[in-house]
Design a protein around this motif. Sequence first.
Motif, PDB file in Angstrom:
ATOM      1  N   MET A  61     -14.881   1.971  -1.569  1.00 36.43           N
ATOM      2  CA  MET A  61     -15.491   2.530  -2.767  1.00 36.43           C
ATOM      3  C   MET A  61     -15.798   4.010  -2.546  1.00 36.43           C
ATOM      4  O   MET A  61     -16.219   4.404  -1.458  1.00 36.43           O
ATOM      5  CB  MET A  61     -16.788   1.773  -3.092  1.00 36.43           C
ATOM      6  CG  MET A  61     -17.441   2.204  -4.392  1.00 36.43           C
ATOM      7  SD  MET A  61     -19.027   1.408  -4.674  1.00 36.43           S
ATOM      8  CE  MET A  61     -20.101   2.426  -3.671  1.00 36.43           C
ATOM      9  N   ASN A 121     -18.007   7.056  -2.652  1.00 35.54           N
ATOM     10  CA  ASN A 121     -19.446   7.304  -2.712  1.00 35.54           C
ATOM     11  C   ASN A 121     -19.766   8.709  -3.206  1.00 35.54           C
ATOM     12  O   ASN A 121     -20.607   8.893  -4.092  1.00 35.54           O
ATOM     13  CB  ASN A 121     -20.078   7.105  -1.327  1.00 35.54           C
ATOM     14  CG  ASN A 121     -19.962   5.684  -0.841  1.00 35.54           C
ATOM     15  OD1 ASN A 121     -19.989   4.752  -1.632  1.00 35.54           O
ATOM     16  ND2 ASN A 121     -19.804   5.506   0.467  1.00 35.54           N
ATOM     17  N   LYS A 144     -21.247   1.629  -7.737  1.00 38.62           N
ATOM     18  CA  LYS A 144     -20.374   0.525  -8.123  1.00 38.62           C
ATOM     19  C   LYS A 144     -20.286   0.445  -9.639  1.00 38.62           C
ATOM     20  O   LYS A 144     -21.044   1.071 -10.363  1.00 38.62           O
ATOM     21  CB  LYS A 144     -20.910  -0.787  -7.563  1.00 38.62           C
ATOM     22  CG  LYS A 144     -20.904  -0.879  -6.049  1.00 38.62           C
ATOM     23  CD  LYS A 144     -21.475  -2.220  -5.600  1.00 38.62           C
ATOM     24  CE  LYS A 144     -21.475  -2.334  -4.084  1.00 38.62           C
ATOM     25  NZ  LYS A 144     -22.063  -3.630  -3.635  1.00 38.62           N
ATOM     26  N   SER A 194     -10.268  -0.584  -3.537  1.00 40.12           N
ATOM     27  CA  SER A 194     -11.577  -0.874  -4.131  1.00 40.12           C
ATOM     28  C   SER A 194     -11.968   0.099  -5.235  1.00 40.12           C
ATOM     29  O   SER A 194     -12.996  -0.082  -5.883  1.00 40.12           O
ATOM     30  CB  SER A 194     -12.650  -0.854  -3.037  1.00 40.12           C
ATOM     31  OG  SER A 194     -12.634   0.377  -2.352  1.00 40.12           O
ATOM     32  N   THR A 195     -11.167   1.141  -5.440  1.00 42.34           N
ATOM     33  CA  THR A 195     -11.472   2.130  -6.480  1.00 42.34           C
ATOM     34  C   THR A 195     -10.217   2.383  -7.306  1.00 42.34           C
ATOM     35  O   THR A 195      -9.141   2.617  -6.751  1.00 42.34           O
ATOM     36  CB  THR A 195     -11.946   3.463  -5.873  1.00 42.34           C
ATOM     37  OG1 THR A 195     -13.134   3.230  -5.111  1.00 42.34           O
ATOM     38  CG2 THR A 195     -12.239   4.488  -6.958  1.00 42.34           C
ATOM     39  N   GLN A 252     -16.438  -5.326 -12.488  1.00 44.13           N
ATOM     40  CA  GLN A 252     -17.198  -6.329 -11.749  1.00 44.13           C
ATOM     41  C   GLN A 252     -16.521  -6.662 -10.417  1.00 44.13           C
ATOM     42  O   GLN A 252     -17.156  -7.188  -9.503  1.00 44.13           O
ATOM     43  CB  GLN A 252     -17.347  -7.603 -12.589  1.00 44.13           C
ATOM     44  CG  GLN A 252     -18.170  -7.409 -13.852  1.00 44.13           C
ATOM     45  CD  GLN A 252     -18.140  -8.639 -14.745  1.00 44.13           C
ATOM     46  OE1 GLN A 252     -17.693  -9.710 -14.331  1.00 44.13           O
ATOM     47  NE2 GLN A 252     -18.620  -8.483 -15.968  1.00 44.13           N
ATOM     48  N   MET A 302     -14.149  -4.233  -8.895  1.00 44.35           N
ATOM     49  CA  MET A 302     -13.816  -3.003  -8.189  1.00 44.35           C
ATOM     50  C   MET A 302     -14.458  -1.819  -8.908  1.00 44.35           C
ATOM     51  O   MET A 302     -14.850  -1.919 -10.070  1.00 44.35           O
ATOM     52  CB  MET A 302     -12.292  -2.817  -8.103  1.00 44.35           C
ATOM     53  CG  MET A 302     -11.600  -2.705  -9.444  1.00 44.35           C
ATOM     54  SD  MET A 302      -9.802  -3.041  -9.389  1.00 44.35           S
ATOM     55  CE  MET A 302      -9.271  -2.070  -8.013  1.00 44.35           C
ATOM     56  N   GLN A 303     -14.587  -0.726  -8.196  1.00 42.65           N
ATOM     57  CA  GLN A 303     -15.143   0.489  -8.789  1.00 42.65           C
ATOM     58  C   GLN A 303     -14.123   1.080  -9.753  1.00 42.65           C
ATOM     59  O   GLN A 303     -12.949   1.265  -9.409  1.00 42.65           O
ATOM     60  CB  GLN A 303     -15.474   1.497  -7.688  1.00 42.65           C
ATOM     61  CG  GLN A 303     -16.156   2.765  -8.174  1.00 42.65           C
ATOM     62  CD  GLN A 303     -16.336   3.772  -7.046  1.00 42.65           C
ATOM     63  OE1 GLN A 303     -15.430   3.994  -6.245  1.00 42.65           O
ATOM     64  NE2 GLN A 303     -17.511   4.348  -6.971  1.00 42.65           N
TER      65      GLN A 303
END
Length: 552
Positions: free
Chosen positions: A1, A3, A22, A451-452, A479, A481-482
């Motif tokens: 993800m 940040n 998230k 994840s993004t 919900q 993945m970013q």
Amino acid sequence: MLNTLIIQNFVIIDSLNLSFAKGMTALTGETGAGKSILLDALGIILGHRSDVALIRKGCDQAFLSAEFSLSANHPALTLLQEQGIPGSETLMIRRSLANNGKNRALVNDQPVTVTFLRSLGDLLVEVHGQFDRLMDVSSHRRILDDYLDQPNLKNAVRMAYGVWQEAVAAQSQAEERLDHLKRHEDFLRYQLKEIEALSPDEGEEEQLLEKRQSLLGISKLFESVGLAHGCLQQAEVLSALQTAYRSLQKHPAGGNDHIDQATVALEKAWSETTEAMAQLEEILGQVDDQPQQLQRIDDRLHALRAIARKHNVTTTDLPQFYTQLKQDLDDLDQAETRAVELARQTNRCKQEFLAQAQTLSKARTEKALELSAAVMSELPELKLPNAKFSISLTPLEEASWSEQGIDKINFLVAMNKGQDWHPLEKAASGGELARLMLALKAILATRSTVSTIVFDEIDIGVGGAVAAALGQRLSRLAQHMQVLTITHSPQVAATADAHFQVSKEDRGSQVLTNVIQLPLARRHEEIARMLSGEVITDEARAAARSLLARFG
């Protein structure tokens, strides 16, 4: 993800430090505010090409960095380990662009190549335009294989294909050699006979050159050797020594020490003088034969060099070339046997690949039906109630087989009632393609290691209920993945968990891009602007509050 994203001195950005969470984040702003610049910066961090023209005017360097959080089993950790880079739950990527061309890329403070950075970036973030992936037909196979989620099947096909291609290469090489030997058999025998008649020895040229040099050196000694020999011969030294020695031998040994010593000395002098005469005569004999010896050496050198040139080898390599010719002829029968055996082996490898590829094809066919049904179930919610979606698998011609298998995979659609099936990239409009891509990404979200995901204006060309449906599906995708989405749609922005506004600020001598995260009150105002335009009306504000109440 993702940040954090830090950008300094990049295009019209002075300094930005953005934190992301998230869920779903919307980035909005007027056209030209700089939303695409954020994507450009993220792309460079992820290994895309850079350009010094992107450095903000008046600055020597631009700095870009991003921090990602990784799960314990994230594939990026394996890639880092293979590169010898320490990995943890936090991953930091930094890039610097310099006017002097000395750009740098660092991962966890370790220098890396841009190629490695691109491979790493592919594991961290997916960036999608409106429908870029679906327009690329080759992506259809990747999407189906992601849904199939059978890496062992794909690896087996890839390995079997590699073994088959190695066998093909070996067979081709053997057949080329066999063909060469057959076509040149008569010539090979002629070459062999010709060189065999000359019978060159290892190192022969070097030996001949040394001997030739020695003969040339001996000729220079002729004068002094001849003088010495003549002196000894003309003075009849040997005869005088022999006469004196025999005269003293008449006296019995031991009668007089002086006579005994003189006798020994004369014997020695006679013996050594005899040896000296023999050596001088040997040299003189060589000198006398020197022109003939030189001619014989030159003739041999000429013959060796001429045949070496004829066969395009060096004189030194002639013995080895001769050996190779014999080996080539000896190998002719063996080469034919080997070519036949390699052909059988190639066919076995091909059949093994085909078996593995057919297993993969069967699994793909089953999953294609499942994925098609899953996409169809998504379409009504995305305001495509009459659309139909199917995945076509057809066999490729053998020339097109690859490590990916033997299937041609194409997405087909019939967007309206009564329409025939057509390739997706030709039959769907931009807005329809965007919704189809979103449906696919929503289905694949739980299988993706990324994840993004970033959507760049996926909502272009849609509005109203369709835009609302897109926003809701993006929200549900978030919900798993970013999700970062650049949007001009108020309905999409209203469904986001976080909302960033991108704007331009006039700072006198320059215009700079600024990005802020909007609190709820400011979100009302931004969504109202998106609804009504430059002049924000009370009706637009009321509609914005309604949207946020409904989707927020």
